[in-house]
Design an enzyme around this catalytic site. Structure first.
Site, PDB file in Angstrom:
ATOM      1  N   ARG A   1       0.782  -1.258   0.138  1.00 49.11           N
ATOM      2  CA  ARG A   1      -0.819   0.079   0.152  1.00 49.11           C
ATOM      3  C   ARG A   1       1.542   1.039   0.048  1.00 49.11           C
ATOM      4  O   ARG A   1       1.959   1.409   0.498  1.00 49.11           O
ATOM      5  CB  ARG A   1      -0.962  -0.077   1.203  1.00 49.11           C
ATOM      6  CG  ARG A   1      -2.284  -1.147   1.258  1.00 49.11           C
ATOM      7  CD  ARG A   1      -3.095  -1.417   2.723  1.00 49.11           C
ATOM      8  NE  ARG A   1      -2.162  -0.758   3.882  1.00 49.11           N
ATOM      9  CZ  ARG A   1      -1.451   0.000   4.401  1.00 49.11           C
ATOM     10  NH1 ARG A   1      -1.676   1.004   4.240  1.00 49.11           N
ATOM     11  NH2 ARG A   1      -0.955  -0.882   5.767  1.00 49.11           N
TER      12      ARG A   1
ATOM     13  N   LYS B   1      -8.711  -2.257   0.609  1.00 48.85           N
ATOM     14  CA  LYS B   1      -8.746  -1.356   2.075  1.00 48.85           C
ATOM     15  C   LYS B   1      -9.628  -0.446   1.927  1.00 48.85           C
ATOM     16  O   LYS B   1     -10.363   0.277   3.079  1.00 48.85           O
ATOM     17  CB  LYS B   1      -7.080  -1.091   1.497  1.00 48.85           C
ATOM     18  CG  LYS B   1      -6.118  -2.564   3.039  1.00 48.85           C
ATOM     19  CD  LYS B   1      -6.858  -3.485   3.993  1.00 48.85           C
ATOM     20  CE  LYS B   1      -6.461  -3.939   4.365  1.00 48.85           C
ATOM     21  NZ  LYS B   1      -7.100  -5.126   5.423  1.00 48.85           N
TER      22      LYS B   1
ATOM     23  N   LYS C   1      -2.443 -14.392  13.337  1.00 49.36           N
ATOM     24  CA  LYS C   1      -4.340 -14.123  12.885  1.00 49.36           C
ATOM     25  C   LYS C   1      -4.789 -15.526  11.698  1.00 49.36           C
ATOM     26  O   LYS C   1      -5.900 -15.998  12.475  1.00 49.36           O
ATOM     27  CB  LYS C   1      -4.828 -13.049  12.640  1.00 49.36           C
ATOM     28  CG  LYS C   1      -5.792 -12.341  12.475  1.00 49.36           C
ATOM     29  CD  LYS C   1      -6.189 -10.842  12.472  1.00 49.36           C
ATOM     30  CE  LYS C   1      -5.054 -10.437  10.968  1.00 49.36           C
ATOM     31  NZ  LYS C   1      -6.416 -10.806  10.182  1.00 49.36           N
ATOM     32  N   THR C   2      -4.394 -15.104  11.220  1.00 47.68           N
ATOM     33  CA  THR C   2      -4.878 -16.081   9.846  1.00 47.68           C
ATOM     34  C   THR C   2      -5.210 -17.452  10.301  1.00 47.68           C
ATOM     35  O   THR C   2      -5.552 -18.398   9.702  1.00 47.68           O
ATOM     36  CB  THR C   2      -4.609 -15.807   8.074  1.00 47.68           C
ATOM     37  OG1 THR C   2      -4.162 -14.797   7.749  1.00 47.68           O
ATOM     38  CG2 THR C   2      -5.139 -16.436   6.886  1.00 47.68           C
TER      39      THR C   2
ATOM     40  N   SER D   1       0.945  -8.415  11.642  1.00 44.67           N
ATOM     41  CA  SER D   1       1.245  -9.623  10.587  1.00 44.67           C
ATOM     42  C   SER D   1       2.723 -10.113  11.686  1.00 44.67           C
ATOM     43  O   SER D   1       2.744  -9.361  12.109  1.00 44.67           O
ATOM     44  CB  SER D   1       2.075  -8.353   9.429  1.00 44.67           C
ATOM     45  OG  SER D   1       2.382  -9.402   8.545  1.00 44.67           O
TER      46      SER D   1
ATOM     47  N   ASP E   1     -10.037 -11.453   7.561  1.00 43.50           N
ATOM     48  CA  ASP E   1     -10.029 -10.346   7.943  1.00 43.50           C
ATOM     49  C   ASP E   1     -10.245  -9.022   8.566  1.00 43.50           C
ATOM     50  O   ASP E   1     -10.285  -8.496   9.737  1.00 43.50           O
ATOM     51  CB  ASP E   1      -8.994  -9.810   6.175  1.00 43.50           C
ATOM     52  CG  ASP E   1      -8.612  -8.669   6.878  1.00 43.50           C
ATOM     53  OD1 ASP E   1      -7.132  -8.985   7.832  1.00 43.50           O
ATOM     54  OD2 ASP E   1      -7.939  -7.666   6.164  1.00 43.50           O
TER      55      ASP E   1
ATOM     56  N   HIS F   1     -10.294  -4.678  12.698  1.00 42.83           N
ATOM     57  CA  HIS F   1      -9.526  -5.927  11.700  1.00 42.83           C
ATOM     58  C   HIS F   1      -8.950  -6.812  12.161  1.00 42.83           C
ATOM     59  O   HIS F   1      -8.454  -6.615  12.761  1.00 42.83           O
ATOM     60  CB  HIS F   1      -8.153  -4.361  11.633  1.00 42.83           C
ATOM     61  CG  HIS F   1      -7.806  -5.202  10.653  1.00 42.83           C
ATOM     62  ND1 HIS F   1      -6.373  -5.028  10.443  1.00 42.83           N
ATOM     63  CD2 HIS F   1      -7.476  -5.876   8.974  1.00 42.83           C
ATOM     64  CE1 HIS F   1      -5.304  -5.902  10.049  1.00 42.83           C
ATOM     65  NE2 HIS F   1      -6.186  -6.482   8.694  1.00 42.83           N
TER      66      HIS F   1
ATOM     67  N   ARG G   1       1.042 -12.569  -2.172  1.00 42.31           N
ATOM     68  CA  ARG G   1      -0.163 -12.906  -1.454  1.00 42.31           C
ATOM     69  C   ARG G   1      -1.079 -13.831  -1.715  1.00 42.31           C
ATOM     70  O   ARG G   1      -0.690 -13.947  -3.436  1.00 42.31           O
ATOM     71  CB  ARG G   1      -0.768 -11.460  -1.186  1.00 42.31           C
ATOM     72  CG  ARG G   1      -0.611 -10.386  -0.695  1.00 42.31           C
ATOM     73  CD  ARG G   1      -1.281 -10.655   0.680  1.00 42.31           C
ATOM     74  NE  ARG G   1      -1.083  -9.569   1.846  1.00 42.31           N
ATOM     75  CZ  ARG G   1      -1.143  -9.365   2.524  1.00 42.31           C
ATOM     76  NH1 ARG G   1      -2.415  -9.528   3.225  1.00 42.31           N
ATOM     77  NH2 ARG G   1      -0.449  -8.081   3.629  1.00 42.31           N
TER      78      ARG G   1
END
Length: 515
Positions: free
Chosen positions: A55, A192, A233-234, A229, A248, A211, A313
């Site tokens: 980003r 986003k 989490k994932t 990150s 997410d 988030h 990704r």
């Protein structure tokens, strides 16, 4: 003339060829024909985002008007006048003249009472496929909100004419829900932008946008997982024993929680079938978009090759995973988990937080970078991101923190801090807490095993730490006991506490501004 959704689309239709995007197979074919993508051996679509592999937060703008002036977190985002934004749109429409633009009619927000119909108009077939994978594949005709995103990565802004900082621009008009993205091919900007719209509108209606990932147990108990990150989490929310709601972005309303999206945007750096079998399988599916993943001549992705970027990704529909909650909605959470990867090696693997402590850690959004993960990082470095997602917040952090406190008090949900980082010393000296132990701790948290076990109060951070967890050595729960040099632990723990307090002082004064 005032530009609204219909006017903008009519202007584009007058100068360009607008084509309804169609199914995934057609988009794959278009991307291949255009020459900016290639198929892997398994049928995923491998693409490059060019110069931008992440980003561009410094190029994000929000239109200043009567609706946004008093509420947007201007310390974290650039302002743009309505005239400058309209000039950007005018010039982007002129850029589109004679081109073919694909239109995706999707929606965001699985709760019918808080859904947004999203039209994405893009010059790029693979970006159309990307956002089709990530949002809800339903046009949302009955949705109470509507947004239009004009995505033209080939369009370059002019700072002198448009008020931007460079040729790259991500501009959001929150009042009209119109977004313009130009000068970057990084697809995460589209995703986003939708989240930023939700983060603006949801709190204004008493809805908490978050988030976080979410899953549901076999007894219907909902859990939320927050984390920056690299904290897991994932990985930890993808559990074969629990159905995934989303990985997410979610909202928390009086009716429970709802996924904002309909897909997943998973990191693939070092991805393996052994460690993350579900994500590895989804990354190979036909129509999955692989961003900046190195693919060899035979079409085989090399997830260990990070020569293009560490931010590789995979974007795929949530249906590529199992088990899932297909409707994207679940009951009010019973458990909230804050994940951190503490590279200083001082936080316990698990701790229970009071509501006040939860708000403090939510506003902190802490994890730590490890030496060698980024250029110039030679020692563990504390990272703080308010609400575990500061770059995506539209209001000041306390707006979301106060909504969280209200939801926690109303629901009675318990909040736990889980450290997936180091123990026995800082990174380079201590060892990383193994994933099997972390999964055992998370299971104990979600199953309620820790509600009745004896606790100790951590003398440095004040939260409650279990004295024992069945199946794990009790020494694992006491980070100080794992350090050979106890005095060195005391120094490191005090230093981390000070870093928390220093960061909080930067965020706390904003509360008075918001009030």
């Amino acid at each position: 003339m005032t530009i609204d959704h219909k006017t903008l689309e009519a202007q584009l239709a007058g100068v360009a060829t607008l084509v309804e995007a169609g199914h995934r197979g057609a988009l794959v074919a278009r991307a291949l024909a255009k020459g900016d993508a290639r198929l892997t051996a398994d049928g995923a679509l491998a693409v490059s985002t060019g110069a931008f592999t992440g980003r561009s937060p410094k190029d994000k703008f929000v239109v200043r008007d009567g609706v946004t002036e008093a509420s947007v977190w201007w310390e974290a985002v650039n302002g743009l006048s309505r005239a400058q934004f309209d000039r950007l749109l005018e010039d982007a429409v002129a850029y589109a003249a004679g081109r073919e633009l694909l239109v995706e009619r999707l929606s965001a927000g699985a709760d019918p009472a808080f859904r947004m119909a999203v039209s994405v108009i893009t010059e790029s077939p693979w970006h159309a496929l990307f956002i089709r994978n990530l949002l809800i594949r339903d046009p949302g005709h009955a949705a109470p909100m509507r947004a239009t995103i004009l995505h033209v990565p080939g369009f370059t802004a002019d700072p002198a004419r448009h008020g931007t900082k460079s040729g790259t621009v991500i501009a959001l008009d929150m009042s009209r829900n119109i977004v313009l993205i130009g000068g970057t091919s990084y697809a995460g900007e589209i995703k986003k932008a939708v989240f930023s719209l939700f983060n603006f509108h949801a709190p204004r209606q008493g809805v908490l946008s978050m988030h976080c990932s979410a899953n549901v147990g076999k007894n219907g108990d909902t859990a939320l997982f927050f984390g920056l990150s690299g904290t897991g989490k994932t990985t930890l929310s993808s559990d074969p024993e629990r159905a995934l709601v989303g990985d997410d972005e979610h909202i928390w309303t009086d009716n429970g929680i709802a996924n904002i999206e309909g897909g997943c945007y998973a990191k693939t750096a070092k991805l393996s079938a052994e460690a993350e079998p579900q994500i590895h399988r989804a990354a190979r599916a036909f129509g999955t978009v692989l961003e900046n993943v190195v693919v060899d001549a035979a079409g085989i992705p090399d997830y260990d090759d990070l020569s293009l970027t560490e931010n590789t990704r995979a974007a795929y529909p949530i249906e590529a995973l199992a088990p899932i909650v297909p409707e994207g909605r679940a009951a009010t959470p019973k458990t909230v988990v804050f994940l951190t990867a503490d590279a200083f090696g001082v936080l316990p693997p698990v701790a229970r937080l009071t509501t006040d402590q939860a708000v403090y850690h939510f506003l902190s959004g802490y994890t730590a970078k490890v030496a060698g993960t980024e250029r110039g990082v030679t020692a563990p470095t504390a990272t703080f991101s308010a609400c575990f997602g500061a770059p995506f917040l539209s209001h000041r952090p306390h707006v979301y923190a106060e909504l969280l406190a209200r939801r926690l008090e109303t629901s009675g949900a318990q909040v736990w801090l889980v450290n997936t980082g180091w123990i026995g010393g800082a990174a380079g000296v201590g060892r990383r807490i193994d994933i099997a132990s972390t999964r055992r701790l998370v299971t104990a948290v979600l199953d309620g095993e820790l509600e009745k076990v004896p606790m100790r109060i951590d003398p440095v951070f004040g939260f409650s730490v279990p004295l024992a967890v069945e199946g794990l050595p009790s020494s694992l729960l006491d980070p100080r006991a794992n350090w050979a040099d106890k005095a060195a632990y005391d120094v490191a723990a005090a230093r981390l506490r000070d870093l928390f307090e220093e960061n909080y002082l930067k965020v706390e004064p904003l509360r008075q501004v918001a009030e």
